[in-house]
Write a protein that holds these residues in place. Structure first.
Motif, PDB file in Angstrom:
ATOM      1  N   ILE A 183     -79.370 -70.122 -26.883  1.00 31.44           N
ATOM      2  CA  ILE A 183     -80.093 -69.472 -27.975  1.00 31.44           C
ATOM      3  C   ILE A 183     -79.127 -69.201 -29.115  1.00 31.44           C
ATOM      4  O   ILE A 183     -77.912 -69.393 -28.989  1.00 31.44           O
ATOM      5  CB  ILE A 183     -80.755 -68.156 -27.513  1.00 31.44           C
ATOM      6  N   LEU A 184     -79.701 -68.776 -30.248  1.00 30.56           N
ATOM      7  CA  LEU A 184     -78.895 -68.432 -31.425  1.00 30.56           C
ATOM      8  C   LEU A 184     -78.007 -69.599 -31.846  1.00 30.56           C
ATOM      9  O   LEU A 184     -76.785 -69.457 -32.003  1.00 30.56           O
ATOM     10  CB  LEU A 184     -78.061 -67.170 -31.153  1.00 30.56           C
ATOM     11  N   ASP A 185     -78.645 -70.758 -31.985  1.00 34.27           N
ATOM     12  CA  ASP A 185     -77.949 -71.972 -32.430  1.00 34.27           C
ATOM     13  C   ASP A 185     -76.795 -72.325 -31.496  1.00 34.27           C
ATOM     14  O   ASP A 185     -75.706 -72.702 -31.940  1.00 34.27           O
ATOM     15  CB  ASP A 185     -77.455 -71.809 -33.870  1.00 34.27           C
ATOM     16  N   ASP A 186     -77.042 -72.181 -30.195  1.00 31.13           N
ATOM     17  CA  ASP A 186     -76.097 -72.547 -29.144  1.00 31.13           C
ATOM     18  C   ASP A 186     -74.818 -71.703 -29.173  1.00 31.13           C
ATOM     19  O   ASP A 186     -73.787 -72.106 -28.635  1.00 31.13           O
ATOM     20  CB  ASP A 186     -75.726 -74.038 -29.230  1.00 31.13           C
ATOM     21  N   THR A 187     -74.886 -70.527 -29.771  1.00 31.61           N
ATOM     22  CA  THR A 187     -73.720 -69.633 -29.703  1.00 31.61           C
ATOM     23  C   THR A 187     -73.692 -68.878 -28.371  1.00 31.61           C
ATOM     24  O   THR A 187     -72.635 -68.418 -27.940  1.00 31.61           O
ATOM     25  CB  THR A 187     -73.715 -68.615 -30.859  1.00 31.61           C
ATOM     26  N   TYR A 188     -74.867 -68.744 -27.743  1.00 30.46           N
ATOM     27  CA  TYR A 188     -74.963 -68.114 -26.428  1.00 30.46           C
ATOM     28  C   TYR A 188     -75.649 -69.094 -25.494  1.00 30.46           C
ATOM     29  O   TYR A 188     -76.727 -69.602 -25.794  1.00 30.46           O
ATOM     30  CB  TYR A 188     -75.782 -66.817 -26.511  1.00 30.46           C
ATOM     31  N   ARG A 189     -75.007 -69.380 -24.366  1.00 31.64           N
ATOM     32  CA  ARG A 189     -75.581 -70.322 -23.414  1.00 31.64           C
ATOM     33  C   ARG A 189     -75.482 -69.756 -21.996  1.00 31.64           C
ATOM     34  O   ARG A 189     -74.460 -69.197 -21.604  1.00 31.64           O
ATOM     35  CB  ARG A 189     -74.921 -71.704 -23.498  1.00 31.64           C
ATOM     36  N   LEU A 190     -76.569 -69.904 -21.289  1.00 31.31           N
ATOM     37  CA  LEU A 190     -76.602 -69.483 -19.891  1.00 31.31           C
ATOM     38  C   LEU A 190     -76.566 -70.729 -19.026  1.00 31.31           C
ATOM     39  O   LEU A 190     -77.524 -71.488 -18.956  1.00 31.31           O
ATOM     40  CB  LEU A 190     -77.877 -68.688 -19.596  1.00 31.31           C
ATOM     41  N   ASP A 191     -75.423 -70.984 -18.417  1.00 31.27           N
ATOM     42  CA  ASP A 191     -75.271 -72.121 -17.514  1.00 31.27           C
ATOM     43  C   ASP A 191     -74.707 -71.610 -16.190  1.00 31.27           C
ATOM     44  O   ASP A 191     -74.498 -70.414 -16.000  1.00 31.27           O
ATOM     45  CB  ASP A 191     -74.380 -73.208 -18.127  1.00 31.27           C
ATOM     46  N   SER A 192     -74.483 -72.509 -15.265  1.00 37.62           N
ATOM     47  CA  SER A 192     -74.016 -72.103 -13.943  1.00 37.62           C
ATOM     48  C   SER A 192     -72.649 -71.430 -14.008  1.00 37.62           C
ATOM     49  O   SER A 192     -72.355 -70.506 -13.236  1.00 37.62           O
ATOM     50  CB  SER A 192     -73.974 -73.308 -13.005  1.00 37.62           C
ATOM     51  N   PHE A 193     -71.798 -71.873 -14.908  1.00 38.24           N
ATOM     52  CA  PHE A 193     -70.473 -71.265 -15.077  1.00 38.24           C
ATOM     53  C   PHE A 193     -70.622 -69.798 -15.468  1.00 38.24           C
ATOM     54  O   PHE A 193     -69.957 -68.915 -14.892  1.00 38.24           O
ATOM     55  CB  PHE A 193     -69.685 -72.024 -16.141  1.00 38.24           C
TER      56      PHE A 193
ATOM     57  N   LEU B 261     -66.923 -70.791 -30.916  1.00 43.87           N
ATOM     58  CA  LEU B 261     -65.613 -70.148 -31.067  1.00 43.87           C
ATOM     59  C   LEU B 261     -65.744 -68.720 -31.584  1.00 43.87           C
ATOM     60  O   LEU B 261     -64.963 -67.842 -31.212  1.00 43.87           O
ATOM     61  CB  LEU B 261     -64.736 -70.964 -32.028  1.00 43.87           C
ATOM     62  N   ILE B 262     -66.734 -68.477 -32.424  1.00 43.92           N
ATOM     63  CA  ILE B 262     -66.892 -67.142 -33.008  1.00 43.92           C
ATOM     64  C   ILE B 262     -67.305 -66.140 -31.939  1.00 43.92           C
ATOM     65  O   ILE B 262     -66.728 -65.048 -31.832  1.00 43.92           O
ATOM     66  CB  ILE B 262     -67.918 -67.178 -34.160  1.00 43.92           C
ATOM     67  N   THR B 263     -68.310 -66.489 -31.131  1.00 46.93           N
ATOM     68  CA  THR B 263     -68.728 -65.555 -30.081  1.00 46.93           C
ATOM     69  C   THR B 263     -67.640 -65.402 -29.016  1.00 46.93           C
ATOM     70  O   THR B 263     -67.497 -64.325 -28.433  1.00 46.93           O
ATOM     71  CB  THR B 263     -70.033 -66.027 -29.425  1.00 46.93           C
ATOM     72  N   LEU B 264     -66.881 -66.458 -28.758  1.00 44.78           N
ATOM     73  CA  LEU B 264     -65.750 -66.335 -27.841  1.00 44.78           C
ATOM     74  C   LEU B 264     -64.747 -65.311 -28.349  1.00 44.78           C
ATOM     75  O   LEU B 264     -64.265 -64.451 -27.602  1.00 44.78           O
ATOM     76  CB  LEU B 264     -65.059 -67.685 -27.671  1.00 44.78           C
ATOM     77  N   PHE B 265     -64.444 -65.381 -29.639  1.00 44.64           N
ATOM     78  CA  PHE B 265     -63.462 -64.467 -30.207  1.00 44.64           C
ATOM     79  C   PHE B 265     -64.000 -63.040 -30.257  1.00 44.64           C
ATOM     80  O   PHE B 265     -63.267 -62.075 -29.991  1.00 44.64           O
ATOM     81  CB  PHE B 265     -63.062 -64.930 -31.607  1.00 44.64           C
ATOM     82  N   VAL B 266     -65.287 -62.891 -30.592  1.00 41.82           N
ATOM     83  CA  VAL B 266     -65.897 -61.557 -30.596  1.00 41.82           C
ATOM     84  C   VAL B 266     -65.846 -60.952 -29.197  1.00 41.82           C
ATOM     85  O   VAL B 266     -65.509 -59.767 -29.016  1.00 41.82           O
ATOM     86  CB  VAL B 266     -67.352 -61.624 -31.106  1.00 41.82           C
ATOM     87  N   GLY B 267     -66.177 -61.755 -28.187  1.00 38.97           N
ATOM     88  CA  GLY B 267     -66.100 -61.275 -26.811  1.00 38.97           C
ATOM     89  C   GLY B 267     -64.694 -60.897 -26.417  1.00 38.97           C
ATOM     90  O   GLY B 267     -64.464 -59.883 -25.741  1.00 38.97           O
ATOM     91  N   LEU B 268     -63.724 -61.695 -26.844  1.00 41.75           N
ATOM     92  CA  LEU B 268     -62.322 -61.421 -26.524  1.00 41.75           C
ATOM     93  C   LEU B 268     -61.876 -60.093 -27.118  1.00 41.75           C
ATOM     94  O   LEU B 268     -61.204 -59.283 -26.455  1.00 41.75           O
ATOM     95  CB  LEU B 268     -61.442 -62.560 -27.046  1.00 41.75           C
ATOM     96  N   GLU B 269     -62.240 -59.837 -28.358  1.00 40.66           N
ATOM     97  CA  GLU B 269     -61.845 -58.584 -29.008  1.00 40.66           C
ATOM     98  C   GLU B 269     -62.600 -57.394 -28.440  1.00 40.66           C
ATOM     99  O   GLU B 269     -62.053 -56.294 -28.320  1.00 40.66           O
ATOM    100  CB  GLU B 269     -62.068 -58.684 -30.521  1.00 40.66           C
ATOM    101  N   LEU B 270     -63.879 -57.613 -28.068  1.00 39.51           N
ATOM    102  CA  LEU B 270     -64.651 -56.536 -27.450  1.00 39.51           C
ATOM    103  C   LEU B 270     -64.057 -56.162 -26.095  1.00 39.51           C
ATOM    104  O   LEU B 270     -64.149 -55.008 -25.671  1.00 39.51           O
ATOM    105  CB  LEU B 270     -66.106 -56.962 -27.301  1.00 39.51           C
ATOM    106  N   LEU B 271     -63.456 -57.112 -25.419  1.00 35.54           N
ATOM    107  CA  LEU B 271     -62.744 -56.829 -24.171  1.00 35.54           C
ATOM    108  C   LEU B 271     -61.412 -56.132 -24.447  1.00 35.54           C
ATOM    109  O   LEU B 271     -61.038 -55.173 -23.761  1.00 35.54           O
ATOM    110  CB  LEU B 271     -62.501 -58.130 -23.402  1.00 35.54           C
TER     111      LEU B 271
END
Length: 505
Positions: free
Chosen positions: A69-79, A134-144
């Motif tokens: 969803i959200l232009d493939d910035t969030y994906r729910l896969d098995s990983f 890459l943007i959501t990855l970086f946001v998640g990294l900083e939120l952590l």
């Protein structure tokens, strides 16, 4: 974006994140309006309920196909599903430790802040596991990262805690800058921040100058993430931070934060550099061509972590170097790059979760009881709490990789993965893994020697809180169960996640 378009998204796939986010908002409001005399331990039970609810939500989506969803910035896969389960399970143990943590230097006053700051850090890790951009990855990294810096310094009256927070902020800021610099090269060469788009673009790369820049990007990203993993030689922050931080935070950093670090490492490296041609179409992928450098880092991490641990006298510093060594073992699986890599990494993180969380529960209890974190203060522990000492012994054996424990099976999986590539088996790396594992027996058995064969200064019995009993009991049971019957975990992995074949879909 119009409202109808926004509502058209399948927001249900983000239910675990919404549960955690809603709980954070609730705890912030409760902490703001409740009186200071109110016991904030209730927040821990609310957080545990939220974690269990989020875990049930993840389990309920095991059969859900790959959804973005959200232009493939969030994906729910098995990983994402598999590794969110590790993050959530580890977080439950951290909550149990925090609810029973009562040091003498000012943690209780800020216990309420701990729970929602910790959940915010967890939310960052969950976002990283489902990031397709890459943007959501970086946001998640900083939120952590940002809540982690605060958590490390939460014992405001402790100089060692203040020191650990300062060192963590400085090293974390440096690692983030290096990682972001490397990601900027990737974006500049691919013209997109979407991971799958980047992979498709760079897989047809034919310009040697681009390959050179991608090599620089690879090393900068890998070095930046290596700080997060506490992989040598970028581990210098870990011993001081582990020693100075509150014990529940140390447990969080060693398990949950480390798992999140491997999540972002796999997401970026396997998506981008495993498909990037190193020298024109049809040539060896860049990740495979640079495999030897990763192997060198894995070997250095195992050697440095285990050898320096031999000289430690503080139990938390020893476990810091132990954590560094375990990061090296997982990097061996990452170096192997074969069909067993995902399985080996996932199983080892599961095993490490249980054996390390149980060990930190005992360490927390002993440090509060004796007022010291020195290994010598474990002398005669068997006389004070025989059942707990025996449980701690089993967890140490699992950490050492003793046969019959989950740690042993985890190491065997990684060892086997090192030989699956018939054209390029990693004999040297596997040999170093065996040698350093033998070295680790020395310091793990040193703790056992103190507990069972050294006289105690006093024989006063120890009162064990229910939360510690639950944590240690579950950890020991899981370590033995997955050591004797590892197929329980592996069959669950294969039947529900299908070998992670949808990772690049």
């Amino acid at each position: 974006m119009e409202l109808n378009d926004l509502l058209a998204y399948n927001w249900g796939v983000m239910m675990p994140e919404f549960i955690i986010l809603g709980t954070i908002a609730l705890l912030v409001l409760l902490d703001l309006f409740l009186s200071k005399e109110f016991d904030r331990k209730l927040f821990g039970w609310i957080a545990i309920a939220a974690l269990i609810s989020a875990g049930i939500s993840v389990l309920g989506m095991l059969d859900t196909p790959v959804t973005s969803i959200l232009d493939d910035t969030y994906r729910l896969d098995s990983f994402a599903k598999a590794f969110k389960m590790i993050l959530l399970a580890g977080s439950v143990f951290v909550m149990l430790l925090a609810m029973n943590y009562n040091p003498k230097d000012g943690f209780s006053e800020y216990r309420g802040e701990f729970f929602y700051l910790f959940l915010a850090a967890l939310l960052g890790g969950m976002i990283m596991s489902s990031s397709g951009d890459l943007i959501t990855l970086f946001v998640g990294l900083e939120l952590l990262s940002i809540p982690s810096y605060i958590l490390a310094g939460m014992r405001r009256n402790s100089l060692s805690s203040n020191e650990s927070a300062m060192k963590y902020v400085i090293n974390g800021g440096i690692s983030t800058a290096i990682t972001l610099f490397g990601l900027s090269y990737v974006y500049g060469l691919a013209g997109s921040t979407n991971l799958l788009t980047i992979a498709k673009t760079l897989s047809t790369n034919v310009d040697s100058q681009h390959t050179y820049l991608l090599g620089i990007a690879f090393f900068m990203i890998f070095v930046g993430i290596s700080f997060k993993l506490a992989a040598a030689p970028f581990h210098m922050w870990a011993p001081d931070v582990y020693q100075g931080a509150p014990t529940p935070v140390t447990a969080f950093l060693s398990v949950v934060s480390k798992a999140a670090g491997f999540i972002i490492l796999v997401r970026i490296m396997f998506t981008i550099f495993l498909l990037t041609a190193s020298d024109g179409p049809g040539s060896m992928p860049l990740l495979l061509k640079l495999q030897d450098y990763i192997a060198f880092l894995a070997a250095a991490t195992m050697i440095i972590g285990n050898v320096i641990a031999l000289r430690q006298r503080n139990i938390k510093r020893l476990f810091a170097y132990s954590s560094i060594a375990h990061a090296g073992y997982i990097l061996v699986a990452f170096t192997s790059l074969n069909y067993l890599t995902f399985d080996a990494i996932w199983f080892y993180l599961v095993a490490y979760l249980f054996m390390n969380m149980g060990a930190f529960a005992v360490i927390q209890l002993m440090s509060e009881t004796t007022g010291s974190e020195e290994i010598k203060d474990f002398a005669g522990f068997y006389k004070k709490a025989p059942v707990l000492a025996a449980a701690f012994g089993i967890l140490l054996l699992s950490l050492a990789g003793f046969p019959g424990t989950a740690g042993f099976i985890g190491k065997v999986n990684i060892f086997m993965s090192a030989f699956l590539d018939k054209d390029n088996p990693h004999y040297v790396l596997a040999s170093i893994m065996i040698a350093t594992t033998v070295v680790s027996y020395v310091y793990y058995f040193g703790i056992l020697t103190q507990m069972f064969f050294r006289p105690a200064a006093e024989s006063k019995s120890i009162k064990i809180p229910a939360g510690i009993i639950a944590t240690v009991g579950i950890a020991v049971a899981a370590s033995i169960l997955f050591g004797i019957m590892p197929n329980i975990a592996l069959d669950f992995l294969h039947s529900n996640f299908g070998g992670f074949v949808d990772f690049l879909e």
